[in-house]
Design a protein around this motif. Structure first.
Motif, PDB file in Angstrom:
ATOM      1  N   ILE A 268      47.483  43.539  32.973  1.00  0.00           N
ATOM      2  CA  ILE A 268      46.352  43.220  32.105  1.00  0.00           C
ATOM      3  C   ILE A 268      45.010  43.232  32.834  1.00  0.00           C
ATOM      4  N   PRO A 269      44.856  42.584  33.994  1.00  0.00           N
ATOM      5  CA  PRO A 269      43.532  42.599  34.636  1.00  0.00           C
ATOM      6  C   PRO A 269      43.046  44.002  34.995  1.00  0.00           C
ATOM      7  N   ASP A 270      43.922  44.846  35.519  1.00  0.00           N
ATOM      8  CA  ASP A 270      43.512  46.196  35.894  1.00  0.00           C
ATOM      9  C   ASP A 270      43.178  47.022  34.657  1.00  0.00           C
ATOM     10  N   LEU A 271      43.990  46.912  33.628  1.00  0.00           N
ATOM     11  CA  LEU A 271      43.747  47.644  32.384  1.00  0.00           C
ATOM     12  C   LEU A 271      42.409  47.253  31.775  1.00  0.00           C
ATOM     13  N   LEU A 272      42.144  45.957  31.707  1.00  0.00           N
ATOM     14  CA  LEU A 272      40.880  45.489  31.143  1.00  0.00           C
ATOM     15  C   LEU A 272      39.697  45.897  32.009  1.00  0.00           C
ATOM     16  N   GLY A 273      39.868  45.823  33.322  1.00  0.00           N
ATOM     17  CA  GLY A 273      38.797  46.234  34.215  1.00  0.00           C
ATOM     18  C   GLY A 273      38.438  47.697  34.017  1.00  0.00           C
ATOM     19  N   TRP A 274      39.445  48.524  33.838  1.00  0.00           N
ATOM     20  CA  TRP A 274      39.207  49.947  33.597  1.00  0.00           C
ATOM     21  C   TRP A 274      38.483  50.166  32.277  1.00  0.00           C
ATOM     22  N   LEU A 275      38.932  49.494  31.221  1.00  0.00           N
ATOM     23  CA  LEU A 275      38.275  49.627  29.921  1.00  0.00           C
ATOM     24  C   LEU A 275      36.823  49.163  29.982  1.00  0.00           C
ATOM     25  N   ALA A 276      36.600  48.011  30.621  1.00  0.00           N
ATOM     26  CA  ALA A 276      35.249  47.452  30.683  1.00  0.00           C
ATOM     27  C   ALA A 276      34.309  48.353  31.465  1.00  0.00           C
ATOM     28  N   GLU A 277      34.774  48.883  32.588  1.00  0.00           N
ATOM     29  CA  GLU A 277      33.930  49.769  33.393  1.00  0.00           C
ATOM     30  C   GLU A 277      33.643  51.056  32.649  1.00  0.00           C
ATOM     31  N   ARG A 278      34.652  51.594  32.004  1.00  0.00           N
ATOM     32  CA  ARG A 278      34.481  52.851  31.275  1.00  0.00           C
ATOM     33  C   ARG A 278      33.478  52.708  30.141  1.00  0.00           C
ATOM     34  N   ASP A 279      33.540  51.568  29.432  1.00  0.00           N
ATOM     35  CA  ASP A 279      32.736  51.402  28.223  1.00  0.00           C
ATOM     36  C   ASP A 279      31.500  50.533  28.429  1.00  0.00           C
ATOM     37  N   GLY A 280      31.300  50.056  29.669  1.00  0.00           N
ATOM     38  CA  GLY A 280      30.052  49.390  29.996  1.00  0.00           C
ATOM     39  C   GLY A 280      29.874  48.006  29.417  1.00  0.00           C
ATOM     40  N   ILE A 281      30.940  47.199  29.404  1.00  0.00           N
ATOM     41  CA  ILE A 281      30.789  45.821  28.968  1.00  0.00           C
ATOM     42  C   ILE A 281      31.182  44.872  30.102  1.00  0.00           C
ATOM     43  N   ALA A 282      30.712  43.650  30.010  1.00  0.00           N
ATOM     44  CA  ALA A 282      31.046  42.628  31.006  1.00  0.00           C
ATOM     45  C   ALA A 282      32.194  41.780  30.480  1.00  0.00           C
ATOM     46  N   LEU A 283      33.209  41.589  31.297  1.00  0.00           N
ATOM     47  CA  LEU A 283      34.334  40.741  30.923  1.00  0.00           C
ATOM     48  C   LEU A 283      34.050  39.295  31.304  1.00  0.00           C
ATOM     49  N   PRO A 284      34.516  38.337  30.507  1.00  0.00           N
ATOM     50  CA  PRO A 284      34.377  36.944  30.904  1.00  0.00           C
ATOM     51  C   PRO A 284      35.309  36.607  32.052  1.00  0.00           C
ATOM     52  N   SER A 285      34.981  35.547  32.749  1.00  0.00           N
ATOM     53  CA  SER A 285      35.877  35.024  33.761  1.00  0.00           C
ATOM     54  C   SER A 285      37.012  34.303  33.055  1.00  0.00           C
ATOM     55  N   ALA A 286      38.243  34.726  33.307  1.00  0.00           N
ATOM     56  CA  ALA A 286      39.383  34.136  32.621  1.00  0.00           C
ATOM     57  C   ALA A 286      40.591  34.131  33.543  1.00  0.00           C
ATOM     58  N   ARG A 287      41.404  33.117  33.423  1.00  0.00           N
ATOM     59  CA  ARG A 287      42.564  32.973  34.312  1.00  0.00           C
ATOM     60  C   ARG A 287      43.745  33.828  33.870  1.00  0.00           C
ATOM     61  N   ASN A 288      43.709  34.355  32.645  1.00  0.00           N
ATOM     62  CA  ASN A 288      44.761  35.252  32.169  1.00  0.00           C
ATOM     63  C   ASN A 288      46.140  34.613  32.310  1.00  0.00           C
ATOM     64  N   ARG A 289      46.242  33.364  31.865  1.00  0.00           N
ATOM     65  CA  ARG A 289      47.493  32.631  32.042  1.00  0.00           C
ATOM     66  C   ARG A 289      48.559  33.078  31.044  1.00  0.00           C
ATOM     67  N   LYS A 290      49.784  32.731  31.335  1.00  0.00           N
ATOM     68  CA  LYS A 290      50.901  33.114  30.468  1.00  0.00           C
ATOM     69  C   LYS A 290      50.708  32.516  29.079  1.00  0.00           C
ATOM     70  N   GLY A 291      50.939  33.343  28.074  1.00  0.00           N
ATOM     71  CA  GLY A 291      50.775  32.901  26.693  1.00  0.00           C
ATOM     72  C   GLY A 291      49.350  33.010  26.181  1.00  0.00           C
ATOM     73  N   SER A 292      48.443  33.589  26.979  1.00  0.00           N
ATOM     74  CA  SER A 292      47.064  33.753  26.528  1.00  0.00           C
ATOM     75  C   SER A 292      46.887  35.114  25.861  1.00  0.00           C
ATOM     76  N   VAL A 293      45.738  35.266  25.188  1.00  0.00           N
ATOM     77  CA  VAL A 293      45.504  36.460  24.365  1.00  0.00           C
ATOM     78  C   VAL A 293      44.102  37.001  24.628  1.00  0.00           C
ATOM     79  N   TRP A 294      44.010  38.308  24.754  1.00  0.00           N
ATOM     80  CA  TRP A 294      42.726  39.005  24.726  1.00  0.00           C
ATOM     81  C   TRP A 294      42.558  39.632  23.351  1.00  0.00           C
ATOM     82  N   VAL A 295      41.455  39.292  22.684  1.00  0.00           N
ATOM     83  CA  VAL A 295      41.111  39.913  21.407  1.00  0.00           C
ATOM     84  C   VAL A 295      40.115  41.022  21.727  1.00  0.00           C
TER      85      VAL A 295
END
Length: 321
Positions: A268-295
């Motif tokens: 998840i972190p690498d996938l989101l980092g790639w999407l964010a860099e490609r599309d030019g948005i800033a991701l929030p700081s998040a611990r990405n803990r088990k059972g959490s959700v990215w909308v």
């Protein structure tokens, strides 16, 4: 916090981490598309206060802000809604009390229902975007609507879930892909179901490991659908071919379905980092803990907002483009 408006976007220019609230509420910018294709926003009139506002209300005990937002829309308007991107929150003092109230807001599309007068609301009125500001009674509500208007109303949502708790790897004797959820993880999977449905979840995808499949199994059962396995979105599949895995995830963005995808902590972190860099948005700081959700909200296949719900499924830390 902006002293004049009380508006806070966590991680944004008005965020003050020292501000804590002891009354929690949730609401929505409820919208629909008119017959001419124009976006309209619903406002409610509350006779008790003689005001026009966005639908909102306090959380019930044990309720998440996500569920409260949908429930409050239903109770105040009679309308069914589907949540989209997170719009931020407002914090303000309660007159006559030494208390602060926090209200989290989402964009929410009307998907059914009919307005009925109730104990809190006697009129519901729909307004086009170029007129709604003048109708609102409070500056804080105007700030929330401005956050709504920064991006198109209609976006495509993908709900990216990190699998729920599955105990410790070194305490499981079998193949790691067969490690099941533990008791806490099973409870998390059940809690995920209603919260994912609030966003209109309709199709379910998962990396093959058992703990991923089990995390979304209650949702699939509720929807009456099969879980589609995605080997490329497992840790091993992603590590072997990350480019192919990323393109596969992009292909899951759909105009016709709200897709839930369950994956693993090293993906998840690498996938989101790639999407964010490609599309030019800033991701929030998040611990990405088990059972959490990215909308994740897309316009076409461009990521325009990434909102994180911590495993408590509260609005944890979010930022939109």
């Amino acid at each position: 916090m902006n002293a004049k408006t009380g508006f806070e976007q966590e991680g944004g220019p008005f965020w003050d981490p020292r501000v804590t609230a002891n009354i929690h509420a949730a609401g929505a910018v409820l919208w629909r598309e008119s017959s001419t294709g124009a976006i309209e926003i619903a406002l409610v009139h509350r006779p008790k206060y003689e005001d026009w506002s966005l639908p909102k209300g306090k959380l019930d005990p044990g309720e998440t802000p996500v569920l409260a937002a949908v429930r409050e829309v239903r109770e105040e308007t009679g309308l069914e809604s589907r949540l989209g991107r997170y719009l931020g929150h407002v914090t303000y003092p309660i007159p006559g009390h030494r208390k602060l109230k926090r209200v989290d807001y989402w964009a929410a599309e009307q998907v059914g229902g009919e307005f009925t007068v109730n104990s809190e609301v006697d009129v519901l009125s729909w307004h086009p975007l170029d007129r709604v500001m003048d109708q609102l009674s409070y500056p804080m509500d105007r700030q929330v609507v401005r956050a709504f208007t920064r991006l198109p109303a209609r976006t495509q949502t993908v709900l990216l879930v990190r699998h729920a708790k599955a105990g410790r790897r070194d305490r499981f004797n079998g193949p790691d892909d067969q490690r099941p959820l533990d008791r806490d993880g099973e409870a998390q999977a059940q809690a995920l179901t209603s919260n994912l449905l609030a966003f209109g979840a309709s199709e379910v995808y998962s990396a093959p490991p058992l703990r991923c499949v089990q995390s979304v199994a209650p949702l699939a059962e509720k929807l009456g659908v099969e879980i589609i396995e995605e080997p490329l979105l497992s840790e091993s599949g992603y590590a072997e071919n990350p480019d192919q895995a990323r393109e596969r995830f992009r292909a899951l963005v759909s105009d016709n379905a709200i897709r839930v995808v369950c994956s693993q902590g090293k993906v998840i972190p690498d996938l989101l980092g790639w999407l964010a860099e490609r599309d030019g948005i800033a991701l929030p700081s998040a611990r990405n803990r088990k059972g959490s959700v990215w909308v994740l909200s897309f316009v076409g296949h461009r990521l325009v907002a990434a909102d994180h719900l911590d495993r408590s499924l509260s609005a944890y830390v979010v930022r939109s483009d």
